[in-house]
Design an enzyme around this catalytic site. Sequence first.
Site, PDB file in Angstrom:
ATOM      1  N   ASP A 468     -28.405  22.381  33.580  1.00 17.24           N
ATOM      2  CA  ASP A 468     -29.273  22.244  32.411  1.00 17.24           C
ATOM      3  C   ASP A 468     -30.632  21.724  32.871  1.00 17.24           C
ATOM      4  O   ASP A 468     -30.710  20.828  33.723  1.00 17.24           O
ATOM      5  CB  ASP A 468     -28.652  21.270  31.404  1.00 17.24           C
ATOM      6  CG  ASP A 468     -29.466  21.182  30.125  1.00 17.24           C
ATOM      7  OD1 ASP A 468     -29.286  22.050  29.255  1.00 17.24           O
ATOM      8  OD2 ASP A 468     -30.294  20.251  30.009  1.00 17.24           O
ATOM      9  N   ASN A 476     -41.129  22.308  25.969  1.00 12.78           N
ATOM     10  CA  ASN A 476     -41.429  23.299  24.919  1.00 12.78           C
ATOM     11  C   ASN A 476     -42.382  22.738  23.882  1.00 12.78           C
ATOM     12  O   ASN A 476     -43.329  23.404  23.445  1.00 12.78           O
ATOM     13  CB  ASN A 476     -40.138  23.734  24.242  1.00 12.78           C
ATOM     14  CG  ASN A 476     -39.648  25.082  24.756  1.00 12.78           C
ATOM     15  OD1 ASN A 476     -40.383  25.795  25.415  1.00 12.78           O
ATOM     16  ND2 ASN A 476     -38.405  25.424  24.451  1.00 12.78           N
ATOM     17  N   ASP A 485     -40.553  29.811  28.432  1.00 12.19           N
ATOM     18  CA  ASP A 485     -39.962  31.050  28.937  1.00 12.19           C
ATOM     19  C   ASP A 485     -40.349  31.295  30.390  1.00 12.19           C
ATOM     20  O   ASP A 485     -39.541  31.755  31.203  1.00 12.19           O
ATOM     21  CB  ASP A 485     -40.418  32.234  28.081  1.00 12.19           C
ATOM     22  CG  ASP A 485     -39.766  32.247  26.713  1.00 12.19           C
ATOM     23  OD1 ASP A 485     -38.819  31.458  26.508  1.00 12.19           O
ATOM     24  OD2 ASP A 485     -40.189  33.041  25.858  1.00 12.19           O
ATOM     25  N   GLU A 511     -31.352  26.566  27.698  1.00 10.90           N
ATOM     26  CA  GLU A 511     -31.789  26.245  29.057  1.00 10.90           C
ATOM     27  C   GLU A 511     -30.619  25.965  29.994  1.00 10.90           C
ATOM     28  O   GLU A 511     -30.796  25.358  31.049  1.00 10.90           O
ATOM     29  CB  GLU A 511     -32.739  25.036  29.044  1.00 10.90           C
ATOM     30  CG  GLU A 511     -32.106  23.719  28.651  1.00 10.90           C
ATOM     31  CD  GLU A 511     -32.058  23.483  27.145  1.00 10.90           C
ATOM     32  OE1 GLU A 511     -31.878  22.333  26.752  1.00 10.90           O
ATOM     33  OE2 GLU A 511     -32.204  24.457  26.378  1.00 10.90           O
TER      34      GLU A 511
END
Length: 587
Positions: A468, A476, A485, A511
């Site tokens: 992770d 983000n 992304d 993620e």
Amino acid sequence: MKQYRYILNKKISLDQMINEIRELPEYKNGYKALLQVVEQDCDPVPIQRDLDVLKRGLPNVTIVGMTSHGALSKTTHSIRYTVCSILFFEKSDFEVTVYDCHDQTPREAGKDYKVILRGYKHPKAVLMMSSDFSLCPEPFIDCINELEFEIIVFGALAGTKRMGDDKSLIYVDDKIYDRAILAVAFCGDELHFAYDYNLGFKSLGKELVVTKSDDVGVVYEIDNKPAFDIYSQHLGVEMNDYFFENTSSFPFMLRENGHYLARVALDYQKENGALEFAVKIPEGSSVSLGYATDRYLLEESYYNAKRMFGFHPQAIMIYACMSRRMLMGDDLAELEFDLYENIYPNATWAHGYGEILHANGLRGFLNASLVAVGIREGEISEEDKTKEYKDIDFPKEYFGGFKPLSERLVKFLETTTLDLRYAIDQLFKVASLDDLTQIYNRRAINHFLQQHIDGLGSEGEVMVLLVDIDHFKKVNDTYGHDVGDLILKNGVDRVKSIVTQKDIIGRWGGEEFIMISPYSSKDKAIQAAEMIRKGVADFDFEVAGHITVSGGVTLLRPGDTIDTVFKRIDNSLYEAKETGRNKMVFR
């Protein structure tokens, strides 16, 4: 060394051949000589008569040989005469061993022969022949392969006059064997060998799986259906007397050690739809139907023969499948032999139930092929080095111009098959790959993980890693989804540069990423996980700078399910994130 070929027909008789050989300078000078005799009739009475005459007339010559295969269809023909080839060796040696296999298996014979080969000085190659097509020679060859030095094995399974009526024979000097293996070991530091494996057949259509077979070459089921169904469904072939003529041009194709091999079905069993082969095709083997055209067969032999010219052989031995003759017809099959006779005019040939070549990853037993072996004693002479290859008068239509209807149909099928495979690849990408990262999605990962669970032998064979990205939500929120992304893509590329081709990488969601990899211990699994963690931590991501990852690591255990595996690695991941992040936790 020197090779001479004789075809016993109306122009030359057996007695005349013997007289000619006796006048050869090599014979008069006492060179060691090996005479290969290929008989076209399987009747032991005339064969025995010929052998007796040969032994009386040429007492210092060693004789080996076999019966040849007859024509497989009404439109093709086999040569009707006995073909003889004599090899004279000036500096080298050979030894002949024969095993009557009525009372021993090929593997038992092979174990004995392996010991014998170790005792020879500079063994380079073995010429092998066997009689009785149910006597598969592969176990014998496998024993030779266990030697600590490389050795080439070539030859053929003896043929018979009519398909389905196995009366094949081999012989050594004046003794005939109906179920045996003979081996001629060529020995000497001066000996050199070159070999060609000419197949020309290609794989067509989807791969199928052999789901039931035995150790003697019978395939009962393919894709859990009667094996004969493959021919009835794909070729419209029925169970009748024309089975071999209808199917031999469409052999089964499988890959072994990087080579395509053809397997020609010799017969079928009407009661259960099984197919009979001259060699075992193990359960689990992936096979597909094969096909060829005149052009494919001839072009491969043409270029290989041209390449062999550079070897400058002093002898060429050819062992070819009669099914090639049936596909090409008599004239083109003779043209294929002409390609090698163009290099060495005394090149000789034989047809059998199968060809043998053990070299460069080829295990030994072949079908639908042409094996050509060049032999030379000593280094290439200065005179030979100056020789230039003179091309054969090859009919122009085989390399250009008008294309026969059959060839155009094959081209159409090939192109259509490529189009279908492309469409299947696109469907696979949609169904199995993540849109953003183009690595496996959750559905595909579940599939691969279940495969590993089903095939698990003991704990510690497969590692599963769940990774992770730390603080990804913060990234983000700070930089936007486009940067997020980009980080995901860059992160995947970074991991791909670290892992091996055996590792399976997939996106689990958001993620989180999964890796499935073969590692044999806890320490190696942790080491691999740490390599990924450090590789990401040391990477400078665009805009966001340094990113870290946390992960959970486990090894598959007996009794595992997908749920139990993910529960362990999810708990491990949770622990890694709760105890500081940028770390890997094993459970």
